[in-house]
Enzyme design. Sequence first.
Site, PDB file in Angstrom:
ATOM      1  N   CYS A   6      -9.569 -78.434 -19.133  1.00 60.25           N
ATOM      2  CA  CYS A   6     -10.665 -78.978 -18.194  1.00 60.25           C
ATOM      3  C   CYS A   6     -10.755 -80.418 -18.539  1.00 60.25           C
ATOM      4  CB  CYS A   6     -11.860 -78.175 -18.304  1.00 60.25           C
ATOM      5  SG  CYS A   6     -13.249 -78.693 -17.389  1.00 60.25           S
ATOM      6  N   CYS A  48     -14.620 -81.439 -18.340  1.00 55.98           N
ATOM      7  CA  CYS A  48     -15.442 -80.854 -19.503  1.00 55.98           C
ATOM      8  C   CYS A  48     -15.113 -81.718 -20.913  1.00 55.98           C
ATOM      9  CB  CYS A  48     -14.890 -79.245 -19.900  1.00 55.98           C
ATOM     10  SG  CYS A  48     -14.887 -78.436 -18.496  1.00 55.98           S
ATOM     11  N   ASP A  49     -13.764 -81.910 -21.044  1.00 58.06           N
ATOM     12  CA  ASP A  49     -13.515 -82.669 -22.264  1.00 58.06           C
ATOM     13  C   ASP A  49     -13.092 -84.117 -22.260  1.00 58.06           C
ATOM     14  OD1 ASP A  49     -13.992 -80.061 -23.340  1.00 58.06           O
ATOM     15  OD2 ASP A  49     -11.948 -79.479 -22.973  1.00 58.06           O
TER      16      ASP A  49
END
Length: 317
Positions: free
Chosen positions: A144, A147-148
């Site tokens: 992701c 997300c990261d």
Amino acid sequence: MFLKLKKKQIQDCIIIGSGPAGYSAAIYASRADMNPIIFTGSLPGGQLTTTTDVDNYLGFPEGINGNDFMKNCKKQAERFNTKIIHQSVTRVILSNQKGGIHRIFLDNKKCIESRGVIIATGSRPKFLGINKERKFMGLGVSFCATCDGFFHKEKDVAVIGGGDSALEEANYLSKICQKVYLIIRKDYFRASKILQDNISKKNNIHILFDSNVTEIIGNNFLEGIKIFNHKNKTNKTIFISGLFIAIGHIPNTEIFLNELDLNDRGYIMVKKGKTITSKPGVFASGDVQDPDYRQAITSAGTGCMAALDLEKYYLSL
Ligand code: NDP
């Protein structure tokens, strides 16, 4: 049996999963007085909560953030009194009888009984199957970018895959990272033309066709990868801080293995043009029954169909 069943109310509509399919089914089922209960699963809101902007859902001319979109879906379902429960279903026993009662077991060991079940459990990303891939999840390996991606600001990263997901991830990362390697095992993309055009405009995305990642380098966290070009028969090592895997999905159908007919890829089989599964009163919607389209809008559409199919089922009893 691992828990004792108590005599209790039989529900009309249990919805398993809380992505666009689940919420769409809930809105239609609520409005048809079926008093649906959604069990959200471990990722409430589903995969869209981990995506960037949703630009192709009808009705949002400027696009909408995936997480905000799912919050809106939840709010809308709540407006029609859908009960939303943050629990996962761990097992099901689905009746073969028309009008029969299905049993849904939760991770808190409770059992809910219902005559109608709508499955909207979606799918999850595939792993490559190479060494250290699982060990380095969260230590450089990710599924992701939204997300990261932040952890790799102004660093070099790689994305694997040539489909829409991979190109969206690469596009997102190109805005925050120094260099993005896009590694594709074939010599062509599978992604849509518009995403390919976006990628071609980015001068910090380096596309490596005909290439496979053969090894992850690093002791305690990801430091690089080895790549094999199977056309030129050459090996290459690149040093990166993040590896984003976007090579497709696996349907979340494990709990239905011995309960419903699944196809050879594990997707729930439904009657053509319907959401009807192999068990009466059980309907499937969204990615769990769709290996081809996998769009938020098609998921929401099949969620609606599942609620309407369930309503018709009750009329036929
Ligand atoms: P896809 O199945 O479309 O693409 C997967 C990619 O990963 C392909 O390039 C495939 O290569 C490659 N791949 C698969 N297995 C491996 C492996 N073991 N090693 C290396 N590469 C591998 O998956 P997506 O998740 O990208 O998309 C799924 C569906 O979701 C599609 O229908 C897509 O249109 C849709 N989607 C739409 C979006 C949008 O419209 N905004 C966003 C994201 C997804 P190969 O071609 O060789 O098989």
